[in-house]
Design an enzyme around this catalytic site. Structure first.
Site, PDB file in Angstrom:
ATOM      1  N   LYS A 105     -55.151 -14.142 -42.314  1.00 10.67           N
ATOM      2  CA  LYS A 105     -54.478 -13.519 -41.177  1.00 10.67           C
ATOM      3  C   LYS A 105     -53.624 -12.338 -41.661  1.00 10.67           C
ATOM      4  CE  LYS A 105     -50.580 -16.773 -41.218  1.00 10.67           C
ATOM      5  NZ  LYS A 105     -49.950 -17.925 -40.572  1.00 10.67           N
ATOM      6  N   HIS A 106     -53.217 -11.380 -40.806  1.00 13.33           N
ATOM      7  CA  HIS A 106     -53.411 -11.276 -39.373  1.00 13.33           C
ATOM      8  C   HIS A 106     -54.267 -10.034 -39.127  1.00 13.33           C
ATOM      9  CE1 HIS A 106     -49.471 -13.266 -40.062  1.00 13.33           C
ATOM     10  NE2 HIS A 106     -49.701 -13.943 -38.959  1.00 13.33           N
ATOM     11  N   ASP A 129     -49.751 -24.318 -39.358  1.00 15.07           N
ATOM     12  CA  ASP A 129     -49.254 -23.089 -39.962  1.00 15.07           C
ATOM     13  C   ASP A 129     -48.412 -23.494 -41.169  1.00 15.07           C
ATOM     14  OD1 ASP A 129     -49.063 -20.384 -40.054  1.00 15.07           O
ATOM     15  OD2 ASP A 129     -47.884 -20.145 -38.246  1.00 15.07           O
ATOM     16  N   ARG A 149     -42.993 -26.193 -41.598  1.00 17.51           N
ATOM     17  CA  ARG A 149     -42.873 -26.812 -40.279  1.00 17.51           C
ATOM     18  C   ARG A 149     -42.126 -28.146 -40.281  1.00 17.51           C
ATOM     19  NH1 ARG A 149     -43.185 -22.448 -38.194  1.00 17.51           N
ATOM     20  NH2 ARG A 149     -45.161 -21.419 -37.770  1.00 17.51           N
ATOM     21  N   ARG A 209     -43.802 -12.863 -46.639  1.00 20.34           N
ATOM     22  CA  ARG A 209     -44.977 -13.709 -46.398  1.00 20.34           C
ATOM     23  C   ARG A 209     -46.235 -13.061 -46.972  1.00 20.34           C
ATOM     24  NH1 ARG A 209     -45.029 -14.033 -40.180  1.00 20.34           N
ATOM     25  NH2 ARG A 209     -46.797 -15.441 -40.489  1.00 20.34           N
ATOM     26  N   ASP A 231     -53.730 -15.234 -32.864  1.00 21.51           N
ATOM     27  CA  ASP A 231     -52.346 -15.637 -33.077  1.00 21.51           C
ATOM     28  C   ASP A 231     -51.867 -16.257 -31.757  1.00 21.51           C
ATOM     29  OD1 ASP A 231     -49.977 -15.973 -34.422  1.00 21.51           O
ATOM     30  OD2 ASP A 231     -49.759 -13.877 -35.012  1.00 21.51           O
ATOM     31  N   HIS A 240     -43.949 -11.173 -32.282  1.00 18.13           N
ATOM     32  CA  HIS A 240     -43.401 -12.279 -31.491  1.00 18.13           C
ATOM     33  C   HIS A 240     -42.568 -11.728 -30.330  1.00 18.13           C
ATOM     34  CE1 HIS A 240     -44.205 -14.366 -35.311  1.00 18.13           C
ATOM     35  NE2 HIS A 240     -44.341 -15.447 -34.571  1.00 18.13           N
TER      36      HIS A 240
END
Length: 232
Positions: free
Chosen positions: A125-126, A27, A35, A95, A212, A138
């Site tokens: 995505k998404h 990701d 990350r 984003r 996801d 989330h």
């Protein structure tokens, strides 16, 4: 997570241990700094799109692709092609490439070409669109109450353009979209109507479909671990 040096060593060790070469995904929407530490952080997508500079978008994609390949990563879970039509969106927000579906589609296409030029495979995505919600998948299952006509003209448009452009992969969101599948509180990631009937059959996508993360509350609430994976 961690350092790029440790990440590269880990991937090299895994590849050596495997008889079959592994495809590695990450990701890395705004580069591997999303990350890893010790890497220059790239601007977010909304800032990138605000430049209105196609060449910059292409080069951004190329640099992100080069970062991935240098680490031994072949697949990037990017670009985000959600149309950020809700300014209260807590999870897509900056984003996204913006609130204009045509601009989102065009800049996503250019970003993908940049990444592909470096040998990294893109994943849009998404799906079917996570832009018009004030909730974070989330933490809960967001409900998107837009009509099918709105989905067709806004949220699905960038994905259709990605399919036309032979995108390698599409990631499915955990959202509840009654206009597309009215099965009560069924996440889109577990919906045959949304994934098979619309994405595969109507839109003609024949690439790889990825969910996801399956530990997100948007899919785990009300579903048993183990059954989620089978349904997906």
């Amino acid at each position: 997570q961690g350092s790029p040096t440790a990440e590269t060593k880990l991937l090299n060790d895994l590849q050596k241990a495997s008889e079959i070469p592994m495809l590695v995904a990450m990701d890395a929407e705004w580069g591997v700094a999303m990350r890893l530490d010790s890497v220059i952080t790239m601007p977010r997508f909304m800032a990138l799109a605000a430049t209105n500079d196609s060449a910059l978008v292409y080069n951004y994609g190329r640099i992100v692709g080069e970062q991935c390949r240098r680490l031994g990563i072949h697949i990037n879970f990017a670009p985000v092609v959600d149309v950020n039509s809700n300014p209260l969106n807590p999870v897509i927000n900056y984003r996204s490439l913006g609130e204009n579906q045509y601009k989102v589609a065009e800049y996503a296409r250019i970003f993908c070409k940049g990444m592909l030029s470096a040998g990294t495979l893109p994943v849009a995505k998404h799906y079917p669109g996570h832009g018009n919600t004030s909730q974070d998948s989330h933490r809960t299952l967001p409900q998107i109450n837009d009509s099918r006509a709105v989905f067709d003209s806004i949220h699905l448009l960038p994905f259709r353009e990605m399919v036309k452009d032979d995108i390698w992969g599409i990631m499915v969101a955990h959202v509840y979209a009654p206009a597309l599948d009215d099965t009560y509180l069924l996440p889109s990631s577990l919906s045959r109507k949304i994934i098979h009937d619309i994405l595969r059959e109507e839109m003609g996508f024949d690439g790889l479909i990825i969910t996801d993360a399956l530990m997100m509350k948007g899919v785990t609430r009300g579903n048993k671990s183990g059954s989620i994976e089978v349904q997906a």
